[in-house]
Design a protein around this motif. Sequence first.
Motif, short mmCIF file in Angstrom:
data_model
loop_
_atom_site.label_atom_id
_atom_site.label_comp_id
_atom_site.label_asym_id
_atom_site.label_seq_id
_atom_site.Cartn_x
_atom_site.Cartn_y
_atom_site.Cartn_z
N ARG A 85 0.92 -1.50 -0.15
CA ARG A 85 -0.04 0.05 0.32
C ARG A 85 0.43 0.95 -0.09
O ARG A 85 1.91 1.06 0.52
N ASP A 86 0.54 2.71 -0.48
CA ASP A 86 0.96 3.69 -0.53
C ASP A 86 0.70 4.15 1.55
O ASP A 86 0.36 3.24 2.04
N ARG A 87 0.80 5.35 1.88
CA ARG A 87 1.33 6.23 2.18
C ARG A 87 0.29 6.33 2.84
O ARG A 87 -0.32 6.61 4.39
N ARG A 88 -0.94 6.36 2.38
CA ARG A 88 -1.85 6.86 2.60
C ARG A 88 -3.17 5.12 3.07
O ARG A 88 -4.46 4.95 3.26
N GLY A 89 -2.75 4.25 2.37
CA GLY A 89 -3.19 2.48 2.96
C GLY A 89 -3.30 2.81 1.30
O GLY A 89 -4.77 1.51 1.38
N GLU A 90 -4.24 3.16 0.16
CA GLU A 90 -4.40 3.26 -0.78
C GLU A 90 -3.31 2.09 -1.37
O GLU A 90 -2.40 1.38 -1.40
N ASP A 243 3.35 8.58 -2.55
CA ASP A 243 1.81 8.72 -2.32
C ASP A 243 0.96 9.07 -3.74
O ASP A 243 1.78 9.72 -4.34
N ARG A 245 -1.44 9.78 -5.21
CA ARG A 245 -1.90 10.44 -6.28
C ARG A 245 -0.56 11.14 -6.22
O ARG A 245 -0.95 11.81 -8.07
#
Length: 271
Positions: A85-90, A243, A245
């Motif tokens: 996952r990325d830093r935001r949990g995506e 991230d 995005r």
Amino acid sequence: HERGSNARSGGGRGAGAIPNAAPHKVQPVAPWRRLLVLCLLCLGATGVFARAFQLQVLENDFLTREGSKRHVRTVTLEGGRGAIRDRRGEPLALSAPVDSIWTVPKALLASAGHVEAIARMLNLKPRDLTQFLKERENKQFVYLQRQMNPDEAKRLLAIKAPGVFAQREYRRYYPAGEVAAQLVGFTNLDGRGQEGMEVAQNKLLTGQSGSRRVIRDAKGRIVEDTEDAKPAQPGQDLALTIDLRLQYLAYRELKNSVSKFNAKGGLIVVA
């Protein structure tokens, strides 16, 4: 007259009577014959008890192991691979359960009708599947198709073809696609990391396989679970500092620039 009558009467009785037969004399059995029969019975009983002792005591462990080889099987339970996952949990990489179909070729070949039905469901020609099975007839485990959709696998198993089974596995999916592909990497068909973070953190992501012992019938179907089971342990999730995005925006700009200037490649550093 009375004497005459008695004489005639007596004569009649004498003519119609059955003469007494000589009594049959039973011959006594010789003592040695009785002893011989008794010895033979004792030898037979001794042989039966000796064989029973050999099977149930001396060879008990060996026969138990041999019986278990034919009816008791250890089924491997695969542990799911951890997510990336990325830093935001995506999610950048996920594993979803799928089923792989395998068979015992000799058992399936014994039913030509089922071979044809299986071939249709796998989009194969019956003669091609038959040839494939004959070339592997002496094997006890052959994959028919890897990583099928569970619903499709369920419909295939509903045919109840002899010697056809499903094995639970996990298929890797990459929701971000090519946006994060160069960083995340990928796995092979068996779920082992080949590139990127998948191989760099393969040990962390890989789950621990479990097992369970089952009893199968003569057709290989599981009829009972034993109490001997070891649960599978899923792998750990990996959280990256990127991230998604920003990764998408950078990838879009870089791709447009490479295409516009016909470049061999490009690089963007986000600080």
